[in-house]
Design a protein around this motif. Structure first.
Motif, short mmCIF file in Angstrom:
data_model
loop_
_atom_site.label_atom_id
_atom_site.label_comp_id
_atom_site.label_asym_id
_atom_site.label_seq_id
_atom_site.Cartn_x
_atom_site.Cartn_y
_atom_site.Cartn_z
N THR A 1 17.22 42.84 10.95
CA THR A 1 15.89 44.30 10.78
C THR A 1 17.15 44.39 9.64
OG1 THR A 1 16.13 45.90 11.30
CG2 THR A 1 17.94 45.32 11.96
N ARG A 2 16.51 45.11 8.23
CA ARG A 2 16.75 45.91 7.62
C ARG A 2 17.86 46.92 7.67
NH1 ARG A 2 13.19 48.81 4.77
NH2 ARG A 2 14.54 49.06 3.02
N THR B 1 13.17 43.88 1.68
CA THR B 1 11.85 43.05 2.24
C THR B 1 11.48 44.53 3.30
OG1 THR B 1 12.92 41.96 4.01
CG2 THR B 1 12.11 41.22 1.91
N ARG B 2 10.37 44.03 3.79
CA ARG B 2 9.82 45.17 5.31
C ARG B 2 10.10 43.88 6.84
NH1 ARG B 2 3.91 47.01 4.70
NH2 ARG B 2 4.40 48.36 6.51
N ASP B 3 10.62 44.22 7.97
CA ASP B 3 10.63 44.04 9.26
C ASP B 3 9.50 43.68 10.14
OD1 ASP B 3 13.17 44.59 8.51
OD2 ASP B 3 13.65 46.36 10.28
N ASN B 4 9.82 42.56 10.18
CA ASN B 4 8.71 42.13 11.51
C ASN B 4 9.21 42.44 12.35
OD1 ASN B 4 6.95 40.56 13.13
ND2 ASN B 4 6.01 39.39 11.29
N ASP C 1 5.48 36.82 16.97
CA ASP C 1 5.55 36.00 15.35
C ASP C 1 6.94 36.02 15.44
OD1 ASP C 1 3.18 37.52 14.89
OD2 ASP C 1 4.23 38.76 13.52
N TRP C 2 7.96 36.14 15.71
CA TRP C 2 9.53 35.65 15.83
C TRP C 2 9.59 34.69 16.59
CZ3 TRP C 2 13.43 36.41 12.85
CH2 TRP C 2 13.55 37.54 11.92
N ASP D 1 11.14 39.51 6.86
CA ASP D 1 9.35 39.87 6.75
C ASP D 1 9.09 38.17 7.06
OD1 ASP D 1 10.31 38.65 4.63
OD2 ASP D 1 9.03 39.51 3.65
N LEU D 2 10.05 37.39 7.53
CA LEU D 2 10.03 35.79 7.74
C LEU D 2 9.49 35.17 6.53
CD1 LEU D 2 8.41 36.38 11.04
CD2 LEU D 2 10.52 36.38 10.89
N THR D 3 10.34 35.83 5.54
CA THR D 3 9.85 34.64 4.93
C THR D 3 11.22 33.84 3.89
OG1 THR D 3 10.34 36.43 2.65
CG2 THR D 3 8.21 36.33 3.51
N TRP D 4 10.88 32.78 3.15
CA TRP D 4 12.95 32.41 2.70
C TRP D 4 12.48 31.95 1.17
CZ3 TRP D 4 14.09 27.70 1.30
CH2 TRP D 4 13.38 26.91 2.09
N ASP D 5 13.58 31.94 0.65
CA ASP D 5 13.91 31.63 -1.02
C ASP D 5 14.44 30.64 -0.80
OD1 ASP D 5 13.84 31.10 -3.69
OD2 ASP D 5 14.10 33.47 -3.87
#
Length: 354
Positions: A39-40, A59-62, A67-68, A272-276
């Protein structure tokens, strides 16, 4: 001992105590980690916080547990066996922590400890401490932190307290460790490592690194049942060179290889469940040249087995480091007696003045 002697691995584990420790730790070589910002949101704001640097904070919180769960199933399918839940403050989203635990039961949560994580979440819990209450008020903008943390986690077998040394709180650690010992808690040590672009006054100096190392070793001797640490842990964290310069960092942010190891498997997921991949690191947005972080060292030093399997003292020191790291990160793992209680420099690196 002949410094020029060439040691075979069979020689290094010929001692029964050393062989037993090797067999103990090698059972956990199956661990493959990734980290997840849950969470942010946070209930405090700390000077030098890693989360509120870089792009990940935007990012936005999922907030959907399903989803998790789906993410954890996908992670398990690609070989991840250990999760580290962090972010801003994961205790604020206990339902998401539970969803992760239900799918991958080995892991750890990094928390400020001000809100208790439900017992059903069986991960190891790292409770961050940045000094006594006066220092915490100054650097973390919260009152009575240690008392509140102990109220939530004293006697909890999941909890390990993590004392982060800055250059200003070295003299406070003794009273904190004494209080933790009185409450039956365990503690390990971390080093403040500056975020990219950090201009505050918590960054270490050569003098503070030397003072910190002496303090760590003194507390290890005084509180052997309370302090989860080793002589080599103190060396690796307080050397004037950072972890990257000492060992080379295997995390994707510094490691372009995708063939094997962390360069291939590690991901750092955002809320938001993305990664870089270019930013993927155990503590993103840390200034790599200043990194002495305990989480980073757990992988950075442990992955250098062959570099340490060169002579008995160096190998024993490495075993102590791995034994410490496993005790810190795994709830049911018990640390053994340190095998090497002397200063051993990292392979190929001279001892510094500190």
């Amino acid at each position: 001992m002949d410094a020029k002697q060439t040691w075979k691995f069979s020689d290094l584990i010929a001692d029964p105590e050393v062989k037993a420790r090797w067999e103990k730790v090698r059972k956990y070589f199956f661990l493959r980690e990734s980290t997840y910002d849950m969470t942010r949101r946070c209930n405090i704001r700390c000077n030098g916080c890693y989360f509120y640097e870089g792009e990940k904070q935007n990012t936005r919180d999922n907030t959907n547990p399903d989803d998790w769960r789906q993410l954890m199933r996908a992670e398990k399918a690609r070989g991840i066996t250990f999760v580290v839940l962090a972010g801003a403050e994961p205790s604020l989203v206990p339902d998401l922590c539970q969803a992760c635990y239900d799918e991958i039961p080995l892991g750890c949560i990094a928390t400020n400890g001000l809100q208790r994580i439900p017992d059903g979440v069986g991960y190891r819990i790292h409770v961050s401490v940045w000094g006594n209450d006066a220092s915490s008020h100054k650097t973390r903008n919260a009152n009575d932190m240690l008392a509140r943390q102990l109220k939530n986690y004293a006697g909890d077998p999941r909890a390990a307290f993590v004392y982060t040394f800055t250059r200003h709180n070295i003299g406070q650690v003794r009273e904190v460790v004494r209080m933790l010992a009185d409450h039956g808690a365990t503690v390990t040590f971390n080093m403040f490592s500056a975020p990219v672009g950090y201009t505050g006054n918590l960054r270490h100096t050569p003098l503070s690194l030397a003072d910190t190392r002496r303090t760590m070793l003194d507390l290890l001797a005084r509180y052997p049942e309370t302090v989860l640490f080793s002589w080599y842990s103190a060396m690796c964290h307080t050397h004037e060179k950072g972890l990257h310069d000492l060992f080379g960092c295997p995390y994707p942010r510094q490691n372009p290889s995708t063939d094997v190891g962390l360069g291939r498997s590690f991901r750092q997921y955002r809320t938001d469940l993305t990664w870089d991949r270019d930013a993927a690191c155990c503590v993103p947005d840390t200034d790599c040249t200043d990194c002495r972080h305990y989480a980073a060292a757990s992988a950075v030093v442990t992955s250098r087995l062959f570099r340490h399997a060169v002579e008995p003292h160096t190998f024993r020191s490495w075993l102590d480091f791995v034994d410490t790291y496993l005790a810190v990160w795994l709830k049911d793992y018990r640390k053994g007696k340190n095998l090497c209680n002397q200063t051993v420099p990292p392979p190929g690196v001279e001892l510094t003045a500190n």
